[in-house]
Scaffold this motif. Structure first.
Motif, mmCIF file in Angstrom:
data_model
loop_
_atom_site.group_PDB
_atom_site.id
_atom_site.type_symbol
_atom_site.label_atom_id
_atom_site.label_comp_id
_atom_site.label_asym_id
_atom_site.label_seq_id
_atom_site.Cartn_x
_atom_site.Cartn_y
_atom_site.Cartn_z
ATOM 1 N N VAL A 1 -17.643 3.118 32.836
ATOM 2 C CA VAL A 1 -18.598 3.134 31.734
ATOM 3 C C VAL A 1 -19.400 4.430 31.760
ATOM 4 O O VAL A 1 -19.557 5.117 30.743
ATOM 5 N N ARG A 2 -19.875 4.763 32.918
ATOM 6 C CA ARG A 2 -20.656 6.000 33.026
ATOM 7 C C ARG A 2 -19.800 7.210 32.679
ATOM 8 O O ARG A 2 -20.255 8.138 32.013
ATOM 9 N N HIS A 3 -18.583 7.144 33.152
ATOM 10 C CA HIS A 3 -17.662 8.237 32.844
ATOM 11 C C HIS A 3 -17.500 8.393 31.330
ATOM 12 O O HIS A 3 -17.574 9.498 30.792
ATOM 13 N N ASN A 4 -17.297 7.302 30.650
ATOM 14 C CA ASN A 4 -17.108 7.374 29.211
ATOM 15 C C ASN A 4 -18.377 7.820 28.498
ATOM 16 O O ASN A 4 -18.318 8.561 27.524
ATOM 17 N N LEU A 5 -19.490 7.363 28.983
ATOM 18 C CA LEU A 5 -20.743 7.793 28.364
ATOM 19 C C LEU A 5 -20.907 9.303 28.483
ATOM 20 O O LEU A 5 -21.346 9.980 27.550
ATOM 21 N N SER A 6 -20.574 9.787 29.638
ATOM 22 C CA SER A 6 -20.751 11.217 29.862
ATOM 23 C C SER A 6 -19.750 12.051 29.077
ATOM 24 O O SER A 6 -20.072 13.128 28.588
ATOM 25 N N MET A 7 -18.553 11.519 28.980
ATOM 26 C CA MET A 7 -17.483 12.352 28.448
ATOM 27 C C MET A 7 -17.310 12.248 26.944
ATOM 28 O O MET A 7 -16.709 13.123 26.329
ATOM 29 N N ASN A 8 -17.776 11.171 26.370
ATOM 30 C CA ASN A 8 -17.528 10.977 24.946
ATOM 31 C C ASN A 8 -18.677 11.555 24.132
ATOM 32 O O ASN A 8 -19.836 11.172 24.297
ATOM 33 N N GLY A 9 -18.322 12.459 23.264
ATOM 34 C CA GLY A 9 -19.341 13.137 22.459
ATOM 35 C C GLY A 9 -20.063 12.241 21.480
ATOM 36 O O GLY A 9 -21.068 12.647 20.894
ATOM 37 N N SER A 10 -19.577 11.034 21.311
ATOM 38 C CA SER A 10 -20.261 10.123 20.402
ATOM 39 C C SER A 10 -21.485 9.488 21.043
ATOM 40 O O SER A 10 -22.293 8.884 20.347
ATOM 41 N N PHE A 11 -21.581 9.616 22.330
ATOM 42 C CA PHE A 11 -22.713 9.026 23.029
ATOM 43 C C PHE A 11 -23.640 10.139 23.493
ATOM 44 O O PHE A 11 -23.210 11.059 24.187
#
Length: 455
Positions: A255-265
């Motif tokens: 989850v943290r990885h996706n938060l960091s990596m996804n420009g939508s967040f």
DNA sequence: GGGGTCGTAAACAACT
DNA sequence: GAGTTGTTTACGACCC
């Protein structure tokens, strides 16, 4: 009893048509505001104030009122004036066709007794969707549905919170149920849709949508689309199987990885009441994501030594390919006992993806209701809302001639059959739903294609 | 084979 | 110092 032979009814217009000249023109204000129908605690509990308008329409489900009007992307929000919340027709009794009911959605309105309302039915919580307890019923229904050519068509819609009604059964207990599609937008996540609408390829082998979409969904459900990490964890833990094993913290890392990596967040500073000391960050959806859905996290990952704009045709092909990644693997990796029953696609909408899915799918294996759960309570029933194009003078109806969503040609103009409008079917007193699968089919067709009625 | 999606692990830094 | 949060890299699996 509506007169279906009225030629005016054949048009899916969005205005009130008035057939008398001695009364002022009727407003073209939308009858049912578009709303993404967050489930409200007041759902099913708040009676509508009696109004001067008494409509008699074929009523197939309980209407409710939504806490706030929220227009999907690209459409104006509905407004009913300061301090006025949109109101929806409501009745405590469901599936009693042609039952007169009152509604008042905040606008004074006089309506001719001979006026007609013509519009696709609007976001409609399908309150009394039966809980399938017999796979034979489901199979029978599928046979009926799939034998209808128009059911291979689909309804156009592009908004968050899509839910396709897909029934599952297990070889062990044979308890079909509904699972949320969690599909976000057809633009960003819908290119793997299939005609039957059940190919939820956004799911992974664990049956959950990818993390990026889960996070997106969590944020979409949150006020102002903002959540702190802990709340995102909580949402995912509540709504998915990711946290089945409390000892496994890997999903939180993801989850943290996706938060960091996804420009939508995006994260913004979280400050205390005095606006002084920093309290960490709160994650918020980018406006573009709110409006158009999110893109794959991978697209934001750095490509060492190579620049890519992801816009050429070959890239789009690859993206689709990636999106369908491991299709076969997922199929094989999916719970072997889980058998998908094909169901034509009617992209219904969940009341709130933030709710515990167990509440929405009480019969889902592994989501067994608690003994104290009242399955007749609206909060514990699966909710589906109707897909609908925008109905507003500011958001005119899209052309209905043909929609092309990839492989899906959309022709939603099918009229409900006449006999649907004749209340000849028996209804289960417990569920309020027609006991005859033929009627269920009709209601699905009804919901999928629109309503024409008179008042 | 390259490039896409996705999940996962891990190292590391900063913060509480 | 421990735990949490956030960033980044790497890799495997699978697809077209």
């Amino acid at each position: 009893m509506p007169d279906n032979s009225d030629p005016a009814v054949s048009d899916y217009g969005q205005s009130f048509e008035h057939d008398t000249e001695d009364q002022p023109p009727i407003t073209t204000e939308p009858l049912f505001p578009w709303n993404d129908f967050q489930q409200s605690a007041a759902f099913g509990q708040e009676p509508f104030a009696p109004s001067e308008t008494n409509y008699s329409i074929p009523q197939l489900a309980t209407f409710s009122r939504a806490p706030e009007a929220q227009a999907p992307s690209g459409h104006d929000a509905w407004s009913y004036g300061a301090g006025q919340e949109p109101m929806f027709p409501h009745s405590s009794s469901t599936f009693r066709h042609h039952e007169a009911f009152h509604f008042n959605h905040g606008l004074p309105r006089s309506v001719s007794a001979h006026s007609s309302i013509q519009r696709p039915i609007l976001p409609l919580p399908m309150r009394q969707r039966p809980l399938w307890t017999d796979s034979t019923v489901a199979d029978t229904m599928n046979e009926i549905l799939m034998s209808e050519p128009q059911h291979s068509q689909s309804f156009p819609y592009d908004a968050a919170h899509q839910m396709a009604p897909c029934m599952y059964s297990t070889s062990s207990d044979r308890l079909p149920s509904f699972r949320p599609d969690m599909r976000t937008t057809q633009k960003d996540f819908g290119d793997d849709l299939t005609a039957d609408g059940c190919e939820t390829d956004d799911e992974n082998k664990d049956g959950n949508p990818p993390y990026a979409k889960l996070i997106y969904q969590a944020l979409m459900d949150a006020p102002e689309h903002k959540l702190v990490l802990r709340d995102i964890y909580a949402w995912i833990a509540q709504n998915t199987d990711k946290a089945k094993n409390p000892m496994n913290k890997g999903w939180q890392n993801s989850v943290r990885h996706n938060l960091s990596m996804n420009g939508s967040f995006k994260k913004v500073d979280l400050v205390d009441a005095n606006n002084k000391s920093k309290k960490g960050y709160i994650w918020v959806l980018e406006p573009s994501a709110v409006g158009h859905g999110i893109q794959s996290t991978t697209r934001y990952r750095p490509k060492p030594g190579k620049k890519h704009d992801h816009t050429d045709g070959a890239d789009l092909k690859r993206q689709r390919a990636g999106k369908r990644r491991g299709k076969a693997a997922r199929r094989s990796g999916r719970n072997k006992s889980l058998t998908r029953i094909h169901y034509p696609r009617f992209p219904h909408y969940p009341q709130s993806a933030g709710q515990d899915l167990a509440l929405h799918c009480p019969t889902e294996p592994g989501n067994q209701p608690s003994p104290s759960m009242d399955l007749n309570s609206p909060a514990n029933l699966p909710y589906y809302c109707l897909p609908t194009p925008p109905l507003s003078t500011r958001s005119p109806l899209p052309e209905y001639s043909s929609y092309d969503y990839g492989d899906n040609i959309v022709c939603p103009e099918t009229q409900p059959p006449d006999f649907m409008l004749n209340d000849a079917s028996e209804h289960d007193p417990e569920t309020g739903f027609p006991s005859d699968p033929r009627s269920r089919r009709v209601e699905d067709q009804f919901f999928g294609h629109g309503l024409t009625c008179l008042l």
